[in-house]
Design an enzyme around this catalytic site. Sequence first.
Site, PDB file in Angstrom:
ATOM      1  N   GLU A 271     -21.296   1.838  36.829  1.00  0.00           N
ATOM      2  CA  GLU A 271     -21.477   2.609  35.586  1.00  0.00           C
ATOM      3  C   GLU A 271     -20.256   2.495  34.684  1.00  0.00           C
ATOM      4  O   GLU A 271     -19.626   3.493  34.330  1.00  0.00           O
ATOM      5  CB  GLU A 271     -21.699   4.093  35.916  1.00  0.00           C
ATOM      6  CG  GLU A 271     -22.842   4.400  36.842  1.00  0.00           C
ATOM      7  CD  GLU A 271     -22.869   5.875  37.278  1.00  0.00           C
ATOM      8  OE1 GLU A 271     -21.926   6.629  36.959  1.00  0.00           O
ATOM      9  OE2 GLU A 271     -23.835   6.260  37.937  1.00  0.00           O
ATOM     10  N   CYS A 342      -4.928  20.396   9.720  1.00  0.00           N
ATOM     11  CA  CYS A 342      -3.946  21.480   9.793  1.00  0.00           C
ATOM     12  C   CYS A 342      -3.651  21.896  11.227  1.00  0.00           C
ATOM     13  O   CYS A 342      -3.963  23.025  11.623  1.00  0.00           O
ATOM     14  CB  CYS A 342      -4.466  22.669   8.997  1.00  0.00           C
ATOM     15  SG  CYS A 342      -4.863  22.181   7.330  1.00  0.00           S
TER      16      CYS A 342
END
Length: 414
Positions: A271, A342
Amino acid sequence: MIEIANDATCVEGVNLADIAARYGTPCYVYSRAALTAAFGAYRAALAGRPARICYAVKANSNLAILNIFAKLGAGFDIVSGGELARVIAAGGDPGKVVFSGVGKSREEMRQALAAGIYCFNVESANELEHLNATAGEIGKRAPIALRVNPDVDPKTHPYISTGLKSAKFGVPFETAVELYRRARDLPYLEIRGIACHIGSQLLDPQPAADAAAKVIELVDRLGAEGIQFAHIDLGGGMGIRYRDEAALPTADYLAPMLKCIEDRTEMLLVEPGRSLVGNAGLLLTRVEILKHGEEKNFAVVDAAMNDLARPALYDAYHDIQKVGAGKTALGSKTYEIVGPICESGDFLGHDRELALAEGDLLAILSAGAYGMAMSSNYNTRPRVAEVMVDGTTTHLIRRRETVAELFAGEAVLP
Ligand code: LLP
């Protein structure tokens, strides 16, 4: 396939400056040839034994990327109903899908049963019961594997280490035998395999080989009870080079693990996510403002932590290169490469030695995996465009979001 040179930075046959001019910045840029080569390396390493490469969709779920892998014969490892819908929309075969994850909802179970996925990787005793009940309601048998937790230390970042006992993933080894007996007795389950995945960005191949050896021991124990498997799923996790890591070539990384299972006739499933897409993509960004502080120099770029969360989230390192010669021949300085968000955690790189002018383009490398897939709209920033390079051609594989789209689903009180 992604080349950094003094006068130009190219992905295959296309200059990144041309991509920025055409599609704007920031944008993710991928190389089809690099994706194909990474997949080919797995295929070559697994040649000669029954095997299936189930791409971990979470690493990058763009339909174009899924479609490229589907055409190469990939199966898919999914963790949500949304990812299943993507695989199907991209032309992937649900019959080659494995469904991992500790919290599959009943609705997701129904959706996956209806689609006819290859296997549910079941992660708890209760999930086994829920799945049996859900399959019973629609009169289907659910194909299952138990994800066992081999309790090996993969020696990676704690946030992406999954195979230790303390992790929320998988069922403890000691209870696996009992749970397989239970699964055998439940009428709407069909035992198909066994699964294990120990973590991500693994550079040392030994933990994966140790886990494989433990899984094989368990397979033999279960075999003695007449519980047999069509496949053994050994998960993903192979690490890539971000900076100077000694990342092994795919065949070398897989060799110790393959050695453990060389005599087995079961189909091997892997995977991989990061190792298929990570170094096939970069994030292209432009320097907006240079700010020379008393202690530090900042290069504020137009990409931010919402576009690439890995530095802020894991303190991950991504190489950052200037694209082309840029506007200036000024000497280099040490920069903090930061975004406009920010938060002090909004950085893409610390202490980078670069000769910069405002307007220069930067390529943030190794960003193909867990980049776009983990992006968000924080600060009401539209998610960026994605571009696929194929030889000398570029394709827009996801257009930039608009601000209007971001609040289209919201409503104010009457
Ligand atoms: N299979 C399972 C069950 C997984 O949980 C994962 C990744 C994979 C396969 C694929 O692992 P890979 O080959 O990509 O290492 N966001 C983090 C990585 C999280 C990995 C989660 N699971 C990062 O940016 O580093």
